[in-house]
Design a protein around this motif. Structure first.
Motif, PDB file in Angstrom:
ATOM      1  N   ALA A   1       0.830  -1.203   0.000  1.00 18.93           N
ATOM      2  CA  ALA A   1       0.000   0.000   0.000  1.00 18.93           C
ATOM      3  C   ALA A   1       0.865   1.254   0.000  1.00 18.93           C
ATOM      4  O   ALA A   1       0.635   2.186  -0.787  1.00 18.93           O
ATOM      5  N   HIS A   2       1.869   1.280   0.863  1.00 16.81           N
ATOM      6  CA  HIS A   2       2.739   2.458   0.922  1.00 16.81           C
ATOM      7  C   HIS A   2       3.527   2.614  -0.381  1.00 16.81           C
ATOM      8  O   HIS A   2       3.726   3.740  -0.867  1.00 16.81           O
ATOM      9  N   TRP A   3       3.946   1.495  -0.973  1.00 20.04           N
ATOM     10  CA  TRP A   3       4.700   1.595  -2.229  1.00 20.04           C
ATOM     11  C   TRP A   3       3.809   2.081  -3.364  1.00 20.04           C
ATOM     12  O   TRP A   3       4.261   2.866  -4.210  1.00 20.04           O
ATOM     13  N   PHE A   4       2.563   1.656  -3.406  1.00 23.23           N
ATOM     14  CA  PHE A   4       1.630   2.179  -4.406  1.00 23.23           C
ATOM     15  C   PHE A   4       1.545   3.700  -4.301  1.00 23.23           C
ATOM     16  O   PHE A   4       1.532   4.408  -5.308  1.00 23.23           O
ATOM     17  N   TRP A   5       1.479   4.206  -3.067  1.00 20.95           N
ATOM     18  CA  TRP A   5       1.405   5.662  -2.898  1.00 20.95           C
ATOM     19  C   TRP A   5       2.676   6.337  -3.404  1.00 20.95           C
ATOM     20  O   TRP A   5       2.598   7.335  -4.134  1.00 20.95           O
ATOM     21  N   GLU A   6       3.821   5.811  -3.027  1.00 23.52           N
ATOM     22  CA  GLU A   6       5.079   6.415  -3.467  1.00 23.52           C
ATOM     23  C   GLU A   6       5.200   6.432  -4.981  1.00 23.52           C
ATOM     24  O   GLU A   6       5.634   7.426  -5.572  1.00 23.52           O
ATOM     25  N   ALA A   7       4.812   5.328  -5.618  1.00 26.00           N
ATOM     26  CA  ALA A   7       5.044   5.173  -7.048  1.00 26.00           C
ATOM     27  C   ALA A   7       3.990   5.859  -7.905  1.00 26.00           C
ATOM     28  O   ALA A   7       4.319   6.395  -8.976  1.00 26.00           O
ATOM     29  N   TYR A   8       2.733   5.894  -7.453  1.00 25.77           N
ATOM     30  CA  TYR A   8       1.654   6.306  -8.352  1.00 25.77           C
ATOM     31  C   TYR A   8       0.704   7.363  -7.783  1.00 25.77           C
ATOM     32  O   TYR A   8      -0.102   7.910  -8.533  1.00 25.77           O
ATOM     33  N   PHE A   9       0.762   7.689  -6.503  1.00 21.46           N
ATOM     34  CA  PHE A   9      -0.196   8.607  -5.897  1.00 21.46           C
ATOM     35  C   PHE A   9       0.436   9.867  -5.331  1.00 21.46           C
ATOM     36  O   PHE A   9      -0.260  10.845  -5.081  1.00 21.46           O
ATOM     37  N   SER A  10       1.728   9.887  -5.069  1.00 19.53           N
ATOM     38  CA  SER A  10       2.346  10.888  -4.211  1.00 19.53           C
ATOM     39  C   SER A  10       2.387  12.288  -4.802  1.00 19.53           C
ATOM     40  O   SER A  10       2.551  13.261  -4.066  1.00 19.53           O
ATOM     41  N   SER A  11       2.254  12.434  -6.109  1.00 16.80           N
ATOM     42  CA  SER A  11       2.339  13.755  -6.733  1.00 16.80           C
ATOM     43  C   SER A  11       1.565  13.755  -8.034  1.00 16.80           C
ATOM     44  O   SER A  11       1.233  12.700  -8.588  1.00 16.80           O
ATOM     45  N   MET A  12       1.294  14.959  -8.542  1.00 20.71           N
ATOM     46  CA  MET A  12       0.643  15.062  -9.847  1.00 20.71           C
ATOM     47  C   MET A  12       1.568  14.514 -10.934  1.00 20.71           C
ATOM     48  O   MET A  12       1.109  13.966 -11.934  1.00 20.71           O
ATOM     49  N   LYS A  13       2.860  14.631 -10.715  1.00 20.98           N
ATOM     50  CA  LYS A  13       3.816  14.070 -11.674  1.00 20.98           C
ATOM     51  C   LYS A  13       3.680  12.555 -11.750  1.00 20.98           C
ATOM     52  O   LYS A  13       3.636  11.978 -12.846  1.00 20.98           O
ATOM     53  N   ALA A  14       3.598  11.898 -10.591  1.00 19.83           N
ATOM     54  CA  ALA A  14       3.470  10.440 -10.573  1.00 19.83           C
ATOM     55  C   ALA A  14       2.188  10.004 -11.262  1.00 19.83           C
ATOM     56  O   ALA A  14       2.178   9.026 -12.022  1.00 19.83           O
TER      57      ALA A  14
END
Length: 744
Positions: A418-431
């Motif tokens: 779950a945390h990795w999904f956020w880092e990779a795909y949710f954390s910013s508009m860039k992602a």
């Protein structure tokens, strides 16, 4: 009264200046011819030529300028979407007449093969779509009122900036495969629906929305709150944050997250997976009263294990209510409190897509998604079963018992995921933007698409216990030894001989057999050679050469010996010596069969060479030592489509590994011992892959393919090899550490 300057009209100015210039020239010519040169002041020949040339250049320049200015233009502006163009206030104003055309509502039957022109994308060596961003404009109606109450939001500005800085971006509209308007439709609440649709139809390349992409996170509006953007958009693709199964066009639209500014502004401390104070937490405000009642009933039944928070009504002045949640007067910091729970509830609100999902993922809390028909973000490529629990709305009352049935080990893996999904795909508009473009890119170039593992496997989890050989001590300790990995298909007799010979090597720690035959079972346990070290057989699901480089959990040593099942001629002294050389050079490939790459000037391409030369740039992994770190790089970080190429052609996995190691380290491999012949005397042409007539041609093709993917030639050529000290010296054999070294 309006005063009009003629100089402000370029047509009049150009025509007047030109007629006067030509008239003066004609007058001068007449005087010269009628009365002779005596009436004109004498001028030196070189000065006269200079002024005539200067006048001609100016005249031609004016004529060319006038033709270019008034010639019909069909070329669109290809201005870069630069920093200067990101200010709405400085952008050109565009008036939209009330009679401007409006696109069609949107075709629900659209798919990539019906509403998208893939031929516009064409072929390119990098297998990457090119994305064009329209220059920024201020759209207003006939009365001068803007079409949006917010103009260009900070979030949309960040999204466009990320795309313009990416490898997908192009400022050449003629090369573009995908077009993105600079019209912000992220939040439908801020839009005037009709006027926004008219603005889209004004785009130069609109063409009924073909190959256009719109980003929207908050669709619909009161009272219905539709699950897709209400702006008519013809055939445009929609990256939407609230799709339901009724509005989502499978394989065409892209379901994206609802961006959470809180997640970006608040940096949560890293928390390891494991049990937490609360088992289930609900933090959403304005939850429907029926859901709230069911949650309260669950809390009454299970006590302190469940925490139900709501908005606070007793906050001091100046305290942001968005950062606080309350339960019976007790105030909790949000989103920090999410880290105190194992599971976090994500319920549907007025809209299906909720920003709280991003907050929950950032906290490493496993989301419990209770929103029927909701299309989860990036579900086309992400395996949400690994990071969340989806429960039907009518099963809400059973939520606690469902969650309790999940094993603790699985819960911890879900927390990490779950945390990795956020880092990779949710954390910013860039992602979010780059993941969206990558999904579309994978559809257009499926043969070069990212694999399931690349989308879903967090590298930090796989690599957490593996050190890079670049940071090892100069000489790794001797005691752990090495793990021999033998790739085999069905040559059982030859395999057993290889196992027997390798088992004699003093530094062998474990022997791993990779059984690559799915149609035949390995021999019974009683038939295998009896050796003094552990022997493990791993059965693969597919017959791939890349299986030899998979980072198996059974590989516990840093050193790996990759060896084929037909290499029966290497002695234990040769293998032990190879391991000792690797200990001194743990970041290199250390092997026995040497090969070379050459540049073919006639064909203008690279050539694979297996003849005996004084140079070597590769060692074949049919018999080579290397650090297990490179298994991770090969499996998860190999550039481009090299892995797929190797598996499809059943060739060149050893060349790929040489490219990878040389590219990472910038160093050449090390060939050990003088032996050059590595033929299996019992193997036939049917058995041996390298005996195929097309083998050498394919090997050369591989080198050129890999060099193209890497964008350079990383292989390094050397003219030395490692042999034991005293190898050919005239000393008694008992004084030599490695007396049994094979000859040519």
């Amino acid at each position: 009264m309006q005063v009009k300057s003629y100089f402000s009209h370029p047509t009049f100015f150009f025509q007047t200046w030109l007629s006067r210039a030509i008239g003066l020239s004609m007058c001068a010519s007449v005087k010269y011819s009628a009365r002779g040169p005596a009436l004109i002041p004498r001028m030196k020949t070189k000065h006269r030529i200079y002024y005539i040339a200067l006048f001609s250049v100016v005249l031609l320049g004016l004529i060319a300028t006038g033709m270019f200015q008034f010639w019909p233009h069909s070329i669109e502006s290809t201005a870069d979407w630069s920093v200067e163009r990101r200010s709405v206030h400085d952008s050109p104003l565009v008036h939209l007449p009330a009679s401007s055309p409006i696109p069609e509502r949107g075709d629900l039957s659209c798919r990539m093969h019906t509403c998208f022109d893939v031929y516009r994308c064409g072929y390119n060596p990098k297998n990457r779509i090119k994305v064009y961003i329209y220059p920024l404009r201020r759209y207003v109606d006939e009365l001068g009122a803007p079409i949006s109450s917010t103009g260009l939001s900070r979030e949309y500005n960040e999204l466009l900036s990320a795309i313009s800085d990416s490898e997908f971006y192009t400022d050449d509209v003629s090369r573009a495969c995908l077009f993105i308007p600079s019209i912000d439709v992220l939040n439908q609440n801020s839009l005037r629906i009709r006027e926004t649709a008219q603005a889209l139809a004004q785009l130069h390349r609109w063409d009924r929305g073909m190959n256009h992409l719109l980003f929207n996170m908050l669709p619909g509006g009161p009272p219905d709150y539709n699950t897709a953007l209400d702006v008519p958009r013809d055939r445009a693709l929609l990256a939407g944050g609230g799709f339901s199964t009724w509005t989502y066009r499978q394989g065409y639209d892209v379901s994206i997250p609802v961006y959470s500014p809180l997640s970006a502004e608040v940096e949560l401390p890293k928390k390891q997976p494991g049990p937490r104070p609360y088992f289930v937490l609900s933090s959403q405000t304005a939850v429907h009263m029926e859901y709230r009642a069911e949650l309260e009933a669950l809390k009454a039944e299970n006590g302190e294990a469940i925490l139900i928070l709501d908005k606070c009504t007793n906050l001091s002045e100046g305290v942001s209510p968005a950062r606080k949640r309350c339960y019976k007067g007790q105030v909790y910091d949000y989103p920090q409190t999410l880290q105190e729970s194992t599971f976090c509830v994500v319920l549907r609100g007025a809209r299906l897509g909720q920003a709280v999902l991003s907050d929950v993922l950032q906290a490493g809390c496993v989301p419990v998604i209770i929103a029927d028909s909701y299309i989860l973000p990036f579900s086309e490529v992400l395996d949400w079963k690994r990071a969340s629990v989806v429960i039907p709305e009518d099963k809400l009352s059973e939520m606690y018992s469902i969650l309790k049935s999940i094993p603790q080990r699985q819960v911890e893996e879900m927390q990490r995921q779950a945390h990795w999904f956020w880092e990779a795909y949710f954390s910013s508009m860039k992602a979010i933007a780059l993941a969206t473009l990558q999904i579309i890119n994978d559809r257009i170039y499926p043969y070069a698409a990212r694999s399931y593992e690349q989308w879903n496997d967090p590298s930090v989890v796989k690599w957490s216990s593996v050190n890079s050989p670049l940071f090892l001590p100069l000489i790794p300790p001797r005691s752990p030894g090495f793990t021999a990995v033998v790739l085999t298909y069905d040559r059982v007799e030859s395999l057993f001989r290889v196992i027997t010979e390798i088992s004699k090597v003093p530094s062998l720690s474990k022997l791993l057999v990779v059984w690559n035959n799915q149609n035949k079972s390995p021999p019974e346990e009683s038939l295998w050679p009896k050796i003094t070290v552990p022997l493990k057989v791993v059965r693969t699901t597919e017959n791939k050469l890349s299986n030899r480089f998979f980072p198996y959990d059974e590989i516990e040593t840093e050193a790996v010996l990759a060896i084929d099942d037909d290499i029966i001629m290497l002695t234990s002294d040769e293998l032990q010596f190879g391991y000792e050389v690797w200990r001194e050079f743990p970041d290199r490939l250390v092997g026995y069969p040497g090969r070379l790459h050459l540049w073919d000037h006639e064909m203008s391409k690279w050539k694979y060479e297996s003849e005996w030369t004084n140079e070597v740039s590769m060692v074949l992994t049919g018999a080579a030592f290397y650090h297990k770190y490179f298994n991770y790089l090969y499996t998860y970080k190999m550039p481009g489509d090299i892995k797929n190429w190797v598996d499809a052609h059943m060739n060149c996995e050893d060349i790929a590994m040489n490219f990878l190691v040389a590219n990472i380290t910038g160093k050449a491999p090390i060939k050990v011992t003088p032996r050059k012949k590595f033929k299996c005397p019992e193997c036939t042409a049917i058995d041996g892959l390298s005996l195929d007539q097309t083998h050498m041609v394919e090997r050369s093709e591989c080198i050129n393919k890999f060099a193209s993917v890497f964008g350079m030639m990383p292989l390094k050529v050397v003219e030395h090899r490692a042999d034991p000290v005293l190898y050919k010296d005239d000393f008694p054999e008992k004084l030599k550490s490695f007396p049994n070294i094979g000859s040519l």
